[in-house]
Write a protein that holds these residues in place. Structure first.
Motif, PDB file in Angstrom:
ATOM      1  N   ASP A 176     -10.120   9.597  -1.706  1.00  8.25           N
ATOM      2  CA  ASP A 176     -11.193   8.690  -2.206  1.00  8.25           C
ATOM      3  C   ASP A 176     -10.481   8.305  -3.496  1.00  8.25           C
ATOM      4  N   ARG A 177      -9.676   9.122  -4.608  1.00  5.87           N
ATOM      5  CA  ARG A 177      -9.222   8.419  -5.508  1.00  5.87           C
ATOM      6  C   ARG A 177      -7.986   7.599  -5.376  1.00  5.87           C
ATOM      7  N   ILE A 178      -7.424   7.760  -4.175  1.00  2.78           N
ATOM      8  CA  ILE A 178      -6.201   6.851  -3.862  1.00  2.78           C
ATOM      9  C   ILE A 178      -6.847   5.551  -3.478  1.00  2.78           C
ATOM     10  N   VAL A 179      -7.859   5.617  -2.640  1.00  7.37           N
ATOM     11  CA  VAL A 179      -8.622   4.270  -2.300  1.00  7.37           C
ATOM     12  C   VAL A 179      -8.929   3.570  -3.385  1.00  7.37           C
ATOM     13  N   ARG A 180      -9.500   4.325  -4.407  1.00  2.59           N
ATOM     14  CA  ARG A 180     -10.141   3.727  -5.662  1.00  2.59           C
ATOM     15  C   ARG A 180      -9.161   2.930  -6.252  1.00  2.59           C
ATOM     16  N   ASN A 181      -8.012   3.830  -6.598  1.00  3.38           N
ATOM     17  CA  ASN A 181      -6.914   3.326  -7.479  1.00  3.38           C
ATOM     18  C   ASN A 181      -6.286   2.169  -6.968  1.00  3.38           C
ATOM     19  N   THR A 182      -5.895   2.188  -5.583  1.00  2.00           N
ATOM     20  CA  THR A 182      -4.872   1.057  -4.930  1.00  2.00           C
ATOM     21  C   THR A 182      -5.771   0.131  -4.663  1.00  2.00           C
ATOM     22  N   GLY A 183      -7.121  -0.086  -4.273  1.00  2.00           N
ATOM     23  CA  GLY A 183      -7.804  -0.984  -3.637  1.00  2.00           C
ATOM     24  C   GLY A 183      -7.711  -1.036  -2.280  1.00  2.00           C
TER      25      GLY A 183
ATOM     26  N   TRP B 296       0.824  -1.099   0.079  1.00  2.00           N
ATOM     27  CA  TRP B 296      -0.041  -0.042  -0.048  1.00  2.00           C
ATOM     28  C   TRP B 296       0.844   1.403   0.118  1.00  2.00           C
ATOM     29  N   SER B 297       1.875   1.425   0.641  1.00  2.50           N
ATOM     30  CA  SER B 297       2.793   2.460   0.801  1.00  2.50           C
ATOM     31  C   SER B 297       3.324   2.837  -0.576  1.00  2.50           C
ATOM     32  N   LEU B 298       3.733   1.666  -1.288  1.00  2.00           N
ATOM     33  CA  LEU B 298       4.414   1.802  -2.598  1.00  2.00           C
ATOM     34  C   LEU B 298       3.351   2.303  -3.777  1.00  2.00           C
ATOM     35  N   LEU B 299       2.008   1.857  -3.572  1.00  2.00           N
ATOM     36  CA  LEU B 299       1.033   2.187  -4.350  1.00  2.00           C
ATOM     37  C   LEU B 299       0.557   3.451  -4.083  1.00  2.00           C
ATOM     38  N   VAL B 300       0.713   4.105  -2.831  1.00  2.00           N
ATOM     39  CA  VAL B 300       0.347   5.473  -2.665  1.00  2.00           C
ATOM     40  C   VAL B 300       1.413   6.234  -3.546  1.00  2.00           C
ATOM     41  N   VAL B 301       2.549   5.960  -3.438  1.00  2.00           N
ATOM     42  CA  VAL B 301       3.694   6.823  -3.954  1.00  2.00           C
ATOM     43  C   VAL B 301       3.363   6.706  -5.518  1.00  2.00           C
ATOM     44  N   ARG B 302       2.896   5.472  -5.963  1.00  2.92           N
ATOM     45  CA  ARG B 302       2.649   5.589  -7.426  1.00  2.92           C
ATOM     46  C   ARG B 302       1.552   6.321  -7.689  1.00  2.92           C
ATOM     47  N   GLU B 303       0.432   6.355  -6.935  1.00  6.22           N
ATOM     48  CA  GLU B 303      -0.846   7.288  -7.235  1.00  6.22           C
ATOM     49  C   GLU B 303      -0.467   8.662  -7.134  1.00  6.22           C
ATOM     50  N   LEU B 304       0.232   9.122  -6.239  1.00  9.04           N
ATOM     51  CA  LEU B 304       0.859  10.628  -6.217  1.00  9.04           C
ATOM     52  C   LEU B 304       1.516  10.942  -7.322  1.00  9.04           C
ATOM     53  N   SER B 305       2.645  10.141  -7.614  1.00  9.56           N
ATOM     54  CA  SER B 305       3.227  10.394  -8.932  1.00  9.56           C
ATOM     55  C   SER B 305       2.488  10.471 -10.132  1.00  9.56           C
ATOM     56  N   HIS B 306       1.491  10.119 -10.329  1.00  8.38           N
ATOM     57  CA  HIS B 306       0.574  10.015 -11.358  1.00  8.38           C
ATOM     58  C   HIS B 306      -0.240  11.281 -11.184  1.00  8.38           C
ATOM     59  N   GLY B 307      -0.373  11.926 -10.170  1.00  8.11           N
ATOM     60  CA  GLY B 307      -1.156  13.146 -10.242  1.00  8.11           C
ATOM     61  C   GLY B 307      -2.363  13.113  -9.090  1.00  8.11           C
ATOM     62  N   VAL B 308      -2.672  11.959  -8.517  1.00  7.08           N
ATOM     63  CA  VAL B 308      -3.692  11.594  -7.752  1.00  7.08           C
ATOM     64  C   VAL B 308      -3.382  11.891  -6.437  1.00  7.08           C
ATOM     65  N   HIS B 309      -4.104  12.853  -5.843  1.00  7.57           N
ATOM     66  CA  HIS B 309      -3.771  13.724  -4.668  1.00  7.57           C
ATOM     67  C   HIS B 309      -4.864  13.551  -3.424  1.00  7.57           C
ATOM     68  N   ARG B 310      -6.156  13.093  -3.988  1.00  6.95           N
ATOM     69  CA  ARG B 310      -7.094  12.905  -2.948  1.00  6.95           C
ATOM     70  C   ARG B 310      -7.299  11.629  -2.311  1.00  6.95           C
TER      71      ARG B 310
ATOM     72  N   ARG C  66     -10.628  18.116   4.724  1.00  2.15           N
ATOM     73  CA  ARG C  66     -10.268  17.337   3.806  1.00  2.15           C
ATOM     74  C   ARG C  66      -8.887  17.673   3.285  1.00  2.15           C
ATOM     75  N   TYR C  67      -8.012  16.875   3.203  1.00  8.41           N
ATOM     76  CA  TYR C  67      -6.679  16.996   2.781  1.00  8.41           C
ATOM     77  C   TYR C  67      -6.331  16.458   1.412  1.00  8.41           C
ATOM     78  N   GLU C  68      -5.432  17.022   0.707  1.00  8.15           N
ATOM     79  CA  GLU C  68      -4.520  16.422  -0.424  1.00  8.15           C
ATOM     80  C   GLU C  68      -3.250  16.059  -0.147  1.00  8.15           C
ATOM     81  N   TYR C  69      -2.778  15.096  -0.667  1.00  3.81           N
ATOM     82  CA  TYR C  69      -1.484  14.515  -0.403  1.00  3.81           C
ATOM     83  C   TYR C  69      -0.253  14.930  -1.468  1.00  3.81           C
ATOM     84  N   ARG C  70       0.877  15.398  -1.297  1.00  2.89           N
ATOM     85  CA  ARG C  70       1.948  15.251  -2.322  1.00  2.89           C
ATOM     86  C   ARG C  70       2.970  14.633  -1.791  1.00  2.89           C
TER      87      ARG C  70
END
Length: 151
Positions: free
Chosen positions: A39-46, A23-37, A76-80
């Motif tokens: 709910d979208r991180i949850v959806r894209n990582t599972g 999950w940690s590495l998938l979070v990094v993947r999503e943030l690198s793809h421009g996904v910062h919020r 609400r927060y976004e992550y970078r």
């Protein structure tokens, strides 16, 4: 009597303690793809919401990501990614290359295009000479070798 053996001290092991779970590495993947919020991180990582919350807190605590409030009510927060987080993306690219070659050789699920226009084929190279870091081209040396540590 059995002699206790201490595990080898190693930066690889130390890094895996911080980011060595899926999950940690998938979070990094999503943030690198421009996904910062969230709910979208949850959806894209599972990841479950609880697991993702824990990973985000841990990644923030160790300086891999930072969060920024974008809505006050409700908060609400976004992550970078921080600069340390962006450096992890190099690791993800080499993991992806390995997976493409050994798990999905006929049809990689995602390809990156380099700014030169070609499909990106990431390799690890020596910062000094530019030579690839392939088997036989590197070995442990210096103090790390003297006290049986890897770097």
């Amino acid at each position: 009597m059995s002699k206790s053996v201490a595990p080898r001290k190693c930066s690889v092991a130390d890094t895996l303690d911080l980011v060595g779970d899926r999950w940690s590495l998938l979070v990094v993947r999503e943030l690198s793809h421009g996904v910062h919020r969230f709910d979208r991180i949850v959806r894209n990582t599972g990841a479950s919401r609880d697991v993702l919350t824990a990973r985000l807190r841990r990644l923030e605590a160790v300086g891999i990501i930072r969060r920024r409030l974008y809505n006050e009510h409700p908060p609400r927060y976004e992550y970078r990614l921080t600069s340390a987080g962006w450096e992890l993306c190099d690791v993800l690219l080499t993991l992806m290359r390995w997976g493409d070659r050994h798990l999905n050789p006929d049809d990689p699920p995602l390809r990156y295009q380099h700014s030169c226009g070609e499909v990106l084929d990431p390799v690890v190279v020596c910062a000094h000479c530019g030579g690839p870091a392939v088997r036989g081209a590197h070995s442990p040396s210096g103090p790390a070798l003297a006290d049986d540590r890897c770097s």
